[in-house]
Design a protein around this motif. Structure first.
Motif, short mmCIF file in Angstrom:
data_model
loop_
_atom_site.label_atom_id
_atom_site.label_comp_id
_atom_site.label_asym_id
_atom_site.label_seq_id
_atom_site.Cartn_x
_atom_site.Cartn_y
_atom_site.Cartn_z
N ASP A 50 0.76 -0.78 0.22
CA ASP A 50 -0.20 0.10 -0.07
C ASP A 50 0.80 1.28 0.21
O ASP A 50 0.01 2.68 0.16
CB ASP A 50 -0.75 -0.30 1.54
N GLY A 51 2.32 1.13 0.00
CA GLY A 51 2.75 2.23 -0.04
C GLY A 51 2.98 3.29 1.11
O GLY A 51 3.92 3.79 1.26
N SER A 52 2.01 2.33 2.00
CA SER A 52 2.65 3.44 3.45
C SER A 52 4.09 2.48 4.71
O SER A 52 3.94 0.90 4.52
CB SER A 52 1.26 3.02 4.25
N ASP A 53 4.61 3.44 5.36
CA ASP A 53 4.79 2.34 6.18
C ASP A 53 4.04 1.27 7.42
O ASP A 53 3.22 1.59 7.09
CB ASP A 53 5.35 3.29 7.65
N ALA A 54 4.67 -0.07 7.65
CA ALA A 54 4.09 -1.06 8.13
C ALA A 54 4.37 -1.05 9.91
O ALA A 54 4.88 -1.28 10.71
CB ALA A 54 5.06 -2.12 7.43
N ASP A 55 4.73 0.46 10.43
CA ASP A 55 4.59 0.52 11.76
C ASP A 55 3.68 0.65 12.70
O ASP A 55 3.81 1.82 13.83
CB ASP A 55 5.82 1.96 11.93
N GLY A 56 2.08 0.78 12.03
CA GLY A 56 1.65 0.83 12.65
C GLY A 56 0.44 1.86 12.65
O GLY A 56 -0.78 2.54 13.78
N ASP A 57 0.91 2.51 12.07
CA ASP A 57 -0.40 4.12 11.77
C ASP A 57 -1.19 3.91 11.50
O ASP A 57 -1.46 2.34 10.76
CB ASP A 57 0.62 4.69 10.34
N TRP A 58 -2.06 4.55 11.84
CA TRP A 58 -3.85 4.43 11.13
C TRP A 58 -3.65 4.70 9.44
O TRP A 58 -3.62 5.79 9.22
CB TRP A 58 -4.43 5.31 11.39
N HIS A 59 -4.73 4.45 9.12
CA HIS A 59 -5.51 4.21 7.96
C HIS A 59 -5.59 5.63 7.52
O HIS A 59 -6.44 6.18 8.81
CB HIS A 59 -6.12 3.46 7.09
N ASP A 60 -5.38 6.83 6.84
CA ASP A 60 -6.30 8.16 6.54
C ASP A 60 -7.86 7.46 6.88
O ASP A 60 -8.18 6.88 5.96
CB ASP A 60 -6.18 7.60 5.09
N PRO A 61 -8.58 7.89 7.57
CA PRO A 61 -10.00 7.92 7.86
C PRO A 61 -10.87 8.06 6.46
O PRO A 61 -12.30 7.82 6.89
CB PRO A 61 -10.38 8.65 8.92
N ALA A 62 -10.17 9.13 6.06
CA ALA A 62 -11.18 9.89 4.74
C ALA A 62 -11.68 8.28 4.08
O ALA A 62 -12.50 8.03 2.67
CB ALA A 62 -10.05 10.88 3.77
N LEU A 63 -11.04 7.61 4.27
CA LEU A 63 -11.51 5.87 3.46
C LEU A 63 -11.95 5.25 3.40
O LEU A 63 -11.67 3.82 3.30
CB LEU A 63 -9.12 5.47 2.89
N ASP A 64 -12.55 5.51 4.95
CA ASP A 64 -13.59 4.80 5.43
C ASP A 64 -12.64 3.58 5.94
O ASP A 64 -13.04 2.17 5.96
CB ASP A 64 -14.33 4.37 5.30
#
Length: 209
Positions: A50-64
């Motif tokens: 997903d191109g994001s860090d796998a460090d436990g960050d939350w997903h963008d809430p806009a993506l429900d």
């Protein structure tokens, strides 16, 4: 075994901690050697599809974001994934799209069909949710796994994440695009996705799924 589904922010803390631990198995956080002086991850620091860090960050809430967990008879997480959602426009038509992110199975329990069971369930949930289609990218060598769970290859398709000003296309990597076409409109126009560049534009937090 049972499958538990939560809005990401409502996932019980103990279960979320286990899911994050599974992600760390699959995508270890970058070491200091993987980070440049400017603090940008190097080539080995890109963690997930997903191109994001796998460090436990939350997903963008806009993506429900929704978290799906496969649990054993108790509260042990055997496999996890997240489902993200976004409205997209393709060839002048609007679609409600959902896709998979951070799909992972505990290394101690791989090879037993747990991941496939969860991915199949996610496909069923998406098909019943009112979404027009499910669409996401995966590593090329995982194509067969997702096909075995009911998803289909979209030949030559490139999913373009990021933003219009800062696009993040899947053909930067050795990825394929998988999909399920669920609504009558999506099924009728499924062929238009083959070989196409599909503007997902999922933002700068979840740059691609």
């Amino acid at each position: 075994m049972r499958i538990a589904i939560f809005p990401e922010r409502d996932t019980p803390a103990a279960l979320r901690a286990q899911a994050l631990a599974l992600q760390a198995q699959a995508w270890p956080p970058p070491t200091p050697a993987d980070v440049s002086p400017a603090g940008e991850p190097g080539a080995t620091g890109l963690a997930g599809a997903d191109g994001s860090d796998a460090d436990g960050d939350w997903h963008d809430p806009a993506l429900d974001p929704v978290t799906m967990l496969l649990l054993d008879g108790g509260d042990r997480v055997l496999a996890s994934l997240d489902v993200l959602s976004k409205s997209i426009t393709h060839e002048g038509r609007g679609y409600h799209a959902r896709g998979l992110s951070r799909v992972v199975t505990d290394t101690a329990y791989r090879g037993r069909g747990h991941g496939r069971r969860l991915v199949e369930h996610a496909r069923d949930e998406i098909s019943l949710s009112g979404a027009d289609l499910g669409i996401f990218t995966c590593d090329r060598d995982l194509q067969g796994f997702y096909e075995s769970a009911g998803w289909q290859l979209v030949p030559g398709a490139v999913l373009v994440g990021g933003t219009p000003d800062d696009p993040f296309p899947s053909d930067r990597f050795d990825k394929v695009t998988m999909a399920g076409f669920f609504s009558p409109t999506a099924r009728r126009n499924a062929a238009s996705f083959t070989g196409a560049r599909i503007a997902l534009h999922s933002g700068l937090i979840d740059r691609l799924w």
